[in-house]
Design a protein around this motif. Structure first.
Motif, mmCIF file in Angstrom:
data_model
loop_
_atom_site.group_PDB
_atom_site.id
_atom_site.type_symbol
_atom_site.label_atom_id
_atom_site.label_comp_id
_atom_site.label_asym_id
_atom_site.label_seq_id
_atom_site.Cartn_x
_atom_site.Cartn_y
_atom_site.Cartn_z
ATOM 1 N N SER A 179 0.822 -1.318 -0.090
ATOM 2 C CA SER A 179 0.066 -0.013 0.117
ATOM 3 C C SER A 179 0.790 1.183 0.034
ATOM 4 C CB SER A 179 -1.157 0.102 1.201
ATOM 5 O OG SER A 179 -0.421 0.074 2.325
ATOM 6 N N HIS A 180 2.031 1.281 0.636
ATOM 7 C CA HIS A 180 2.994 2.382 0.722
ATOM 8 C C HIS A 180 3.605 2.620 -0.708
ATOM 9 C CE1 HIS A 180 5.556 5.266 2.555
ATOM 10 N NE2 HIS A 180 6.656 4.840 1.890
ATOM 11 N N VAL A 181 4.058 1.498 -1.328
ATOM 12 C CA VAL A 181 4.497 1.557 -2.687
ATOM 13 C C VAL A 181 3.300 2.104 -3.577
ATOM 14 C CG1 VAL A 181 5.516 0.196 -4.637
ATOM 15 C CG2 VAL A 181 6.213 -0.274 -2.137
ATOM 16 N N VAL A 182 2.294 1.667 -3.654
ATOM 17 C CA VAL A 182 1.280 2.266 -4.295
ATOM 18 C C VAL A 182 0.929 3.559 -4.208
ATOM 19 C CG1 VAL A 182 -1.155 1.659 -4.881
ATOM 20 C CG2 VAL A 182 0.261 -0.249 -4.580
ATOM 21 N N ARG A 183 0.809 4.010 -3.081
ATOM 22 C CA ARG A 183 0.815 5.543 -2.708
ATOM 23 C C ARG A 183 1.783 6.339 -3.530
ATOM 24 N NH1 ARG A 183 -0.953 3.760 2.229
ATOM 25 N NH2 ARG A 183 0.996 4.449 3.105
ATOM 26 N N MET A 184 3.241 5.768 -3.114
ATOM 27 C CA MET A 184 4.331 6.574 -3.405
ATOM 28 C C MET A 184 4.383 6.778 -5.289
ATOM 29 S SD MET A 184 7.335 5.693 -0.982
ATOM 30 C CE MET A 184 8.136 4.790 -2.366
ATOM 31 N N SER A 187 -3.862 0.514 -14.166
ATOM 32 C CA SER A 187 -4.788 0.885 -13.297
ATOM 33 C C SER A 187 -4.828 -0.157 -11.861
ATOM 34 C CB SER A 187 -6.270 1.187 -13.804
ATOM 35 O OG SER A 187 -7.166 1.847 -12.917
ATOM 36 N N THR A 188 -5.179 -1.267 -12.303
ATOM 37 C CA THR A 188 -5.457 -2.371 -11.195
ATOM 38 C C THR A 188 -3.984 -2.554 -10.467
ATOM 39 O OG1 THR A 188 -4.579 -4.306 -12.716
ATOM 40 C CG2 THR A 188 -6.991 -3.785 -12.702
ATOM 41 N N ILE A 189 -2.968 -2.302 -11.084
ATOM 42 C CA ILE A 189 -1.408 -2.393 -10.422
ATOM 43 C C ILE A 189 -1.798 -1.059 -9.255
ATOM 44 C CG2 ILE A 189 0.854 -1.897 -10.295
ATOM 45 C CD1 ILE A 189 0.744 -3.396 -13.142
ATOM 46 N N GLU A 190 -2.123 0.093 -9.762
ATOM 47 C CA GLU A 190 -2.195 1.435 -8.970
ATOM 48 C C GLU A 190 -3.120 1.485 -7.884
ATOM 49 O OE1 GLU A 190 -3.087 5.831 -10.204
ATOM 50 O OE2 GLU A 190 -1.011 5.269 -11.050
ATOM 51 N N LEU A 191 -4.241 0.448 -8.037
ATOM 52 C CA LEU A 191 -5.196 0.186 -7.052
ATOM 53 C C LEU A 191 -4.654 -0.551 -5.925
ATOM 54 C CD1 LEU A 191 -8.416 0.100 -9.197
ATOM 55 C CD2 LEU A 191 -7.644 2.003 -7.680
ATOM 56 N N GLY A 192 -3.715 -1.177 -6.146
ATOM 57 C CA GLY A 192 -3.085 -2.192 -5.273
ATOM 58 C C GLY A 192 -3.179 -3.598 -5.343
ATOM 59 N N ASN A 193 -4.126 -3.894 -6.519
ATOM 60 C CA ASN A 193 -4.633 -5.419 -6.763
ATOM 61 C C ASN A 193 -4.011 -6.143 -7.495
ATOM 62 O OD1 ASN A 193 -7.136 -4.392 -5.949
ATOM 63 N ND2 ASN A 193 -7.837 -3.826 -7.681
ATOM 64 N N LYS A 194 -2.739 -5.734 -7.830
ATOM 65 C CA LYS A 194 -1.593 -6.299 -8.297
ATOM 66 C C LYS A 194 -0.261 -6.307 -7.657
ATOM 67 C CE LYS A 194 -3.720 -8.429 -12.052
ATOM 68 N NZ LYS A 194 -4.140 -9.590 -12.293
ATOM 69 N N PRO A 195 -0.176 -6.791 -6.369
ATOM 70 C CA PRO A 195 0.983 -6.142 -5.537
ATOM 71 C C PRO A 195 2.325 -6.666 -6.022
ATOM 72 C CG PRO A 195 -0.179 -8.111 -4.544
ATOM 73 C CD PRO A 195 -1.036 -7.525 -5.612
ATOM 74 N N ARG A 196 2.238 -7.556 -6.810
ATOM 75 C CA ARG A 196 3.745 -8.162 -7.397
ATOM 76 C C ARG A 196 4.139 -7.171 -8.452
ATOM 77 N NH1 ARG A 196 3.112 -14.756 -7.613
ATOM 78 N NH2 ARG A 196 2.898 -14.979 -5.597
ATOM 79 N N ALA A 197 3.425 -6.658 -9.156
ATOM 80 C CA ALA A 197 3.794 -5.768 -10.158
ATOM 81 C C ALA A 197 4.057 -4.326 -9.720
ATOM 82 C CB ALA A 197 2.645 -5.678 -11.322
ATOM 83 N N ALA A 198 3.763 -4.134 -8.416
ATOM 84 C CA ALA A 198 3.834 -2.730 -7.960
ATOM 85 C C ALA A 198 5.146 -1.894 -8.244
ATOM 86 C CB ALA A 198 3.249 -2.259 -6.486
#
Length: 77
Positions: A5-10, A37-48
C-alpha cells in the motif's frame, strides 16, 4: 521493505508529480492502461515494484508554452 500500500501511494504520487498519465506508464511497461490501473489500485502487488521503477525512469513532462521550439539551459554571460 515497504508495504504494498505504501509503494502504491508513492507510485501514484510520483506519477502525478511527473505529470504522467496511466497510459504513458503502461506503454513504458508494455502493458495495457487497464492493467496498470489495477496495479495502481493495489490489486496486483507483485507488479507494484516494477511499475514504481518504470515511473522513476521516466522523465517529467514540462509545460512548454513555446511549442518546444526554444532551447533551455544556462544563459551565456
Amino acid at each position: 521493505m515497504w508495504s504494498t500500500s505504501h509503494v502504491v501511494r508513492m507510485m501514484r504520487t510520483l506519477r502525478l508529480d511527473k505529470r504522467l498519465t496511466q497510459g504513458q506508464v503502461a506503454k513504458e511497461m508494455g502493458i495495457s492502461q487497464a492493467l496498470y490501473s489495477t496495479i495502481e489500485l493495489g490489486n496486483k502487488p507483485r507488479a507494484a515494484d516494477e511499475a514504481f521503477m518504470a515511473i522513476n525512469r521516466m522523465r517529467a513532462r514540462t509545460d512548454r508554452t513555446d511549442g518546444g521550439t526554444k532551447k533551455t539551459g544556462r544563459l551565456k554571460d
